[in-house]
Design an enzyme around this catalytic site. Structure first.
Site, PDB file in Angstrom:
ATOM      1  N   LYS A 114       0.718  -0.866   0.398  1.00 40.47           N
ATOM      2  CA  LYS A 114       0.073  -0.186  -0.230  1.00 40.47           C
ATOM      3  C   LYS A 114       0.989   1.199   0.552  1.00 40.47           C
ATOM      4  CE  LYS A 114      -5.017   0.685   0.803  1.00 40.47           C
ATOM      5  NZ  LYS A 114      -5.493  -0.124  -0.284  1.00 40.47           N
TER       6      LYS A 114
HETATM    7  P1  NAD Z   1     -13.155   7.606  -2.064  1.00 43.12           P
HETATM    8  O1  NAD Z   1     -11.343   8.655  -2.011  1.00 43.12           O
HETATM    9  O2  NAD Z   1     -13.464   7.432  -3.064  1.00 43.12           O
HETATM   10  O3  NAD Z   1     -14.650   7.809  -1.232  1.00 43.12           O
HETATM   11  C1  NAD Z   1     -14.271   8.287   0.514  1.00 43.12           C
HETATM   12  C2  NAD Z   1     -15.295   8.367   1.099  1.00 43.12           C
HETATM   13  O4  NAD Z   1     -15.321   8.762   2.348  1.00 43.12           O
HETATM   14  C3  NAD Z   1     -15.671   9.594   0.365  1.00 43.12           C
HETATM   15  O5  NAD Z   1     -17.390   9.836  -0.014  1.00 43.12           O
HETATM   16  C4  NAD Z   1     -15.606  11.014   1.917  1.00 43.12           C
HETATM   17  O6  NAD Z   1     -16.504  12.346   1.800  1.00 43.12           O
HETATM   18  C5  NAD Z   1     -15.768   9.586   2.890  1.00 43.12           C
HETATM   19  N1  NAD Z   1     -15.156  10.536   4.597  1.00 43.12           N
HETATM   20  C6  NAD Z   1     -13.833  10.701   4.698  1.00 43.12           C
HETATM   21  N2  NAD Z   1     -13.544  10.431   5.417  1.00 43.12           N
HETATM   22  C7  NAD Z   1     -14.363  10.957   5.830  1.00 43.12           C
HETATM   23  C8  NAD Z   1     -15.279  10.910   7.728  1.00 43.12           C
HETATM   24  N3  NAD Z   1     -13.930  11.863   8.661  1.00 43.12           N
HETATM   25  N4  NAD Z   1     -16.634  10.914   7.553  1.00 43.12           N
HETATM   26  C9  NAD Z   1     -17.389  10.444   6.617  1.00 43.12           C
HETATM   27  N5  NAD Z   1     -17.395  10.417   5.748  1.00 43.12           N
HETATM   28  C10 NAD Z   1     -15.711  10.487   5.555  1.00 43.12           C
HETATM   29  O7  NAD Z   1     -12.524   6.321  -1.803  1.00 43.12           O
HETATM   30  P2  NAD Z   1     -12.658   4.651  -1.837  1.00 43.12           P
HETATM   31  O8  NAD Z   1     -11.918   4.448  -2.898  1.00 43.12           O
HETATM   32  O9  NAD Z   1     -14.266   4.222  -1.777  1.00 43.12           O
HETATM   33  O10 NAD Z   1     -12.791   3.941  -0.134  1.00 43.12           O
HETATM   34  C11 NAD Z   1     -13.462   3.816   0.525  1.00 43.12           C
HETATM   35  C12 NAD Z   1     -12.341   2.635   1.636  1.00 43.12           C
HETATM   36  O11 NAD Z   1     -13.146   1.610   1.141  1.00 43.12           O
HETATM   37  C13 NAD Z   1     -11.389   2.912   1.551  1.00 43.12           C
HETATM   38  O12 NAD Z   1     -10.893   2.487   3.089  1.00 43.12           O
HETATM   39  C14 NAD Z   1     -10.912   2.384   1.128  1.00 43.12           C
HETATM   40  O13 NAD Z   1      -9.046   2.206   1.586  1.00 43.12           O
HETATM   41  C15 NAD Z   1     -11.533   1.096   1.115  1.00 43.12           C
HETATM   42  N6  NAD Z   1     -10.891   0.669  -0.250  1.00 43.12           N
HETATM   43  C16 NAD Z   1     -10.740   1.005  -1.527  1.00 43.12           C
HETATM   44  C17 NAD Z   1     -11.224   0.101  -2.876  1.00 43.12           C
HETATM   45  C18 NAD Z   1     -11.092   0.655  -3.920  1.00 43.12           C
HETATM   46  O14 NAD Z   1     -11.624  -0.185  -4.714  1.00 43.12           O
HETATM   47  N7  NAD Z   1     -11.135   2.091  -4.355  1.00 43.12           N
HETATM   48  C19 NAD Z   1     -10.736  -1.644  -2.469  1.00 43.12           C
HETATM   49  C20 NAD Z   1     -11.233  -2.137  -1.493  1.00 43.12           C
HETATM   50  C21 NAD Z   1     -11.196  -0.785  -0.118  1.00 43.12           C
END
Ligand code: NAD
Length: 428
Positions: A114
């Site tokens: 990561k």
């Molecule tokens: P993203 O940037 O697309 O979205 C993140 C979301 O979280 C946004 O809506 C943001 O406003 C919200 N957020 C951030 N801080 C916040 C807070 N303090 N309170 C409430 N909401 C908050 O990111 P993503 O890709 O959707 O990732 C989200 C989670 O999923 C992360 O933990 C990431 O590691 C995990 N994840 C993502 C993927 C992927 O393929 N993108 C894969 C596996 C896991």
């Protein structure tokens, strides 16, 4: 990408300490070989790069970027890149370690890594973000590579950012190597070699695991209610894909605020609004609520899809749901976990629930290597098979060890890693 507000990002204890506690619990439970345990308890490589980038006004700013490679015994290092002010070595170490377990659970030939940059991307123009991204890629140099370490999107990193990384990496390779290297990164735009279905893959995997959970429980998703934290890639796609089941989104929070409507919020309509405005705040077809109200909203399913350490000793008692489907990585800390279990709330653990992203990243990697382009049906069918198989392996392990789902998921991963280490032995 959602718009960043002034809301502070509450970081509780060390996220890596959570991983260590989870790992130790599972390793004790399954009696993991003590020698192999020593290896898996450590990351392999930790890279910190300080690099300059030119701002639009001609000044230079220094940035700190990270790449942690936890383990590659099963295949090349694999894992996303995060752009966020809270990115630090502790967080990246934890996220890299979870990636190793995740790839092992879904049975794909990848290890865990990561990375990210500690910055608030919303403070920079697109051209600044492009230069920052390109300098970061250049600073990482041969620490990433198509057969060695393959990054992907994570919080605040998009397909566009992946395209800049691809272009920078290819431009720094010898000309005759360039066409062989497009699989250095996944989550690319389709035209630049991305896979159909990668954008929705993590949310799709979340929904596939919820479907399996519902089948196991004899629970109908038609009319079921759910709440979501985070309406970015994972949260929005999980919501959009639950809609055809007849499930109802009744409350949602992102970094701009939280909203609720007991009659239901249309995920498609909200998605259009969030894409336009940068967040859920101000959405008129729902009322504004506070963070604690979001957490205590009675619903069938809660999907945390934002950041780590959201469900803790302090907040877990507020939850009033049947199941927590962990779209985010590490949303529940070990204290929160124990409380949920005592409350009889099921958990579909992150390393299973959100593994759809890395599975379709693997499909993208394969398509690039073979110069193939699969249709969406093929991607979805293969993803479904992988996720259902992983779910069943975890469920069977939970039964075999009479343990909780997170520990069961860890045991599936650790058994696979243990077997490979035993077969290969330790060099020399
Ligand atoms: P993203 O940037 O697309 O979205 C993140 C979301 O979280 C946004 O809506 C943001 O406003 C919200 N957020 C951030 N801080 C916040 C807070 N303090 N309170 C409430 N909401 C908050 O990111 P993503 O890709 O959707 O990732 C989200 C989670 O999923 C992360 O933990 C990431 O590691 C995990 N994840 C993502 C993927 C992927 O393929 N993108 C894969 C596996 C896991």
């Amino acid at each position: 990408m959602a718009k960043e507000s002034k809301k502070t990002i509450k970081k509780h204890a060390s996220v890596y300490a959570n991983v260590v506690r989870q790992f130790n619990k599972a390793a004790d439970f399954m009696k993991l070989d003590p020698e192999i345990r020593k290896i898996l308890a450590k990351t392999t490589t930790e890279i910190i790069v300080n690099f300059p980038a030119k701002m639009d006004d001609g000044t230079i700013q220094m940035f700190t970027g990270y790449r942690v490679q936890h383990n590659n015994v099963l295949g090349p290092y694999k894992g996303g890149l995060r752009y966020h002010p809270a990115v630090d070595i502790d967080e990246v170490r934890a996220l890299a370690t979870w990636m190793t377990w995740k790839s092992a659970i879904v049975n794909i030939p990848f290890g865990g890594a990561k990375g990210g940059i500690q910055l608030n991307p919303f403070k920079y123009s697109d051209s600044e973000l492009q230069r920052i991204t390109r300098r970061f890629t250049f600073a990482l140099g041969s620490n990433i590579g198509p057969e060695y370490d393959i990054p992907a999107p994570d919080v605040n990193t998009t397909a566009q950012i992946m395209a800049w990384i691809l272009d920078t990496y290819l431009s720094t390779q010898p000309p005759q190597e360039r066409q062989r290297c497009t699989h250095v990164i996944t989550g690319k735009p389709i035209e630049a070699g991305g896979s159909l279905g990668r954008d929705k893959a993590t949310g799709q995997g979340v929904v596939f695991t919820i479907e399996e959970w519902a089948k196991d429980k004899g629970f109908s998703l038609d009319g079921a209610t759910y709440t979501v934290q985070g309406y970015g890639n994972v949260g929005s796609w999980a919501s959009l894909l639950l809609k055809p089941h007849g499930s109802k989104l009744i409350a949602v929070e992102d970094v701009t605020g939280a909203i609720a409507n007991a009659k239901g919020i249309d995920p498609d309509d909200l998605n259009v609004y969030v894409k336009k405005t940068g967040g859920v705040k101000g959405y008129v077809k729902a009322r504004p609520i506070g963070h604690k109200t979001l957490l205590s909203t009675k619903a069938d399913i809660f999907i945390p899809a934002a950041l780590e350490n959201q469900i803790t000793a302090e907040t877990a008692p507020l939850l009033n749901v049947k199941v927590v489907a962990e779209g985010a990585n590490g949303p529940t800390d070990p204290d929160g976990d124990e409380i949920l279990q005592k409350q009889g709330i099921d958990i579909i653990p992150d390393i299973l629930c959100n593994a759809g992203g890395v599975v379709v990243s693997y499909f993208e990697w394969l398509q690039n290597k073979r110069s193939e382009f699969w249709d969406l049906e093929e991607v979805d069918n293969k993803l479904h098979k992988k996720i259902v198989n992983a779910y069943e392996r975890v469920r069977d392990t939970v039964k075999e060890f009479k343990t909780d789902w997170r520990t069961g998921a860890y045991i599936v991963a650790l058994r696979r890693l243990e077997t490979v280490y035993k077969e290969r032995g330790i060099f020399p």
